[in-house]
Design a protein around this motif. Sequence first.
Motif, PDB file in Angstrom:
ATOM      1  N   PRO A 250       0.733  -1.167  -0.066  1.00  0.00           N
ATOM      2  CA  PRO A 250       0.062   0.023   0.257  1.00  0.00           C
ATOM      3  C   PRO A 250       0.830   1.245  -0.003  1.00  0.00           C
ATOM      4  CG  PRO A 250      -1.025  -1.450   1.458  1.00  0.00           C
ATOM      5  CD  PRO A 250       0.430  -1.876   0.928  1.00  0.00           C
ATOM      6  N   ILE A 251       2.273   1.130   0.339  1.00  0.00           N
ATOM      7  CA  ILE A 251       2.870   2.498   0.428  1.00  0.00           C
ATOM      8  C   ILE A 251       3.659   2.286  -0.856  1.00  0.00           C
ATOM      9  CG2 ILE A 251       4.752   3.645   1.639  1.00  0.00           C
ATOM     10  CD1 ILE A 251       3.668   2.240   4.131  1.00  0.00           C
ATOM     11  N   ALA A 252       4.063   1.542  -1.480  1.00  0.00           N
ATOM     12  CA  ALA A 252       4.888   1.240  -2.907  1.00  0.00           C
ATOM     13  C   ALA A 252       5.851   2.001  -2.764  1.00  0.00           C
ATOM     14  CB  ALA A 252       3.869   1.645  -3.844  1.00  0.00           C
ATOM     15  N   CYS A 253       6.994   1.910  -1.699  1.00  0.00           N
ATOM     16  CA  CYS A 253       8.202   2.574  -1.836  1.00  0.00           C
ATOM     17  C   CYS A 253       9.134   1.993  -2.577  1.00  0.00           C
ATOM     18  CB  CYS A 253       8.591   2.683  -0.242  1.00  0.00           C
ATOM     19  SG  CYS A 253       9.074   1.151   0.396  1.00  0.00           S
ATOM     20  N   LYS A 254       9.164   0.476  -3.133  1.00  0.00           N
ATOM     21  CA  LYS A 254      10.078  -0.158  -3.983  1.00  0.00           C
ATOM     22  C   LYS A 254       9.839   0.529  -5.415  1.00  0.00           C
ATOM     23  CE  LYS A 254      12.152  -2.019  -0.614  1.00  0.00           C
ATOM     24  NZ  LYS A 254      13.719  -1.836  -0.443  1.00  0.00           N
ATOM     25  N   PRO A 255      10.728   0.606  -6.300  1.00  0.00           N
ATOM     26  CA  PRO A 255      10.798   1.154  -7.455  1.00  0.00           C
ATOM     27  C   PRO A 255       9.940   0.225  -8.302  1.00  0.00           C
ATOM     28  CG  PRO A 255      13.020   0.799  -6.929  1.00  0.00           C
ATOM     29  CD  PRO A 255      12.207   0.616  -5.668  1.00  0.00           C
ATOM     30  N   ALA A 256       9.330   0.286  -9.274  1.00  0.00           N
ATOM     31  CA  ALA A 256       8.794  -0.401 -10.224  1.00  0.00           C
ATOM     32  C   ALA A 256       8.203   0.430 -11.543  1.00  0.00           C
ATOM     33  CB  ALA A 256       7.618  -1.161  -9.634  1.00  0.00           C
ATOM     34  N   VAL A 257       8.343  -0.297 -12.550  1.00  0.00           N
ATOM     35  CA  VAL A 257       7.814   0.326 -13.801  1.00  0.00           C
ATOM     36  C   VAL A 257       7.258  -1.054 -14.746  1.00  0.00           C
ATOM     37  CG1 VAL A 257      10.051   0.546 -14.987  1.00  0.00           C
ATOM     38  CG2 VAL A 257       8.203   1.775 -15.782  1.00  0.00           C
ATOM     39  N   MET A 258       6.249  -0.672 -15.300  1.00  0.00           N
ATOM     40  CA  MET A 258       5.669  -1.422 -16.402  1.00  0.00           C
ATOM     41  C   MET A 258       5.526  -1.132 -17.877  1.00  0.00           C
ATOM     42  SD  MET A 258       2.784  -3.753 -14.298  1.00  0.00           S
ATOM     43  CE  MET A 258       3.225  -5.203 -15.203  1.00  0.00           C
ATOM     44  N   ALA A 259       5.514  -1.869 -18.894  1.00  0.00           N
ATOM     45  CA  ALA A 259       5.345  -1.425 -20.265  1.00  0.00           C
ATOM     46  C   ALA A 259       4.282  -2.361 -21.002  1.00  0.00           C
ATOM     47  CB  ALA A 259       6.713  -1.248 -20.926  1.00  0.00           C
TER      48      ALA A 259
END
Length: 298
Positions: A250-259
């Motif tokens: 719920p905080i989403a502090c870890k990096p992530a990206v999608m394509a």
Amino acid sequence: MCGIAGLFLKDKSLEPDLGRLLSDMLVTLTDRGPDSAGIAIYGPAQAEYAKVTVQSSNPDRDFPQIGTALARSGISPRDVTLKDSHAVVTVDQSSLEEAKASLLSISEAVRIMGVGGTIEIYKETGLPKDVIDRFSIRTMGGTHGIGHTRMATESAVTTLGAHPFSTGPDQCLVHNGSLSNHNNLRRELKRLGMVFETDNDSEVAAAYLTAEMGKGKSLGEALESAVRDLDGFFTFVVGTRNGFGVLRDPIACKPAVMAETDRYVAFGSEYRALVGLPGIETARIWEPEPATVYFWEH
């Protein structure tokens, strides 16, 4: 800090290139975790057969015994493929449990990495490039796959502590982050009959999803339950026989990206892991939302 890569192919013409594409993504993330690395590749479904991926710290001693060990149980393997410290043993689905027991009886050094009709898991200590080269991952085809390069913070640098973790047929998980309630969850899951081989919190997360799906939930529903039941910082990428899921805490502090394009869906801990993918310049690029389940299925 760890690096995650995932690739789900929509376009069948890309399937021969899955290993190469996923390998390039993972190698790009090497500096996020140089301790160990692993990749799960999902190949064509085999309804009547099952594959058991095993690893040994002494393959020269143990792997020549595979045929004899299976024969003692009356099992004739359909195929045995040796890759460095791993072996993929294909047997009739009906003899899967006997085959697993026979393989583990060879020696205490033999461990099961993954089981299923489509999945093969390769993981070892060392840099992603070296692990990929050891198992010829670049030459492998398939429908989807996930990978992980680890910086050990919660447990020792070992082959068993490397990701992906697999606790159910054709299912595995890679994780970036840290769970705060994994010891309590491990005790609860042990009471349900789950068996653990490491102290890694990520193995607990994988087992939790397997247990939730054992209650009749879909992967998407199991991931939704994880938002409620798992405490800590986490990004999960999960593979199943037919699908590929992503969840952030719920905080989403870890990096992530999608394509996403009409040919694939890709996940990377950083955008640089995606830049070599075909057509990335026209892809829809976004950061997955906190506490939101994303799932694609063939």
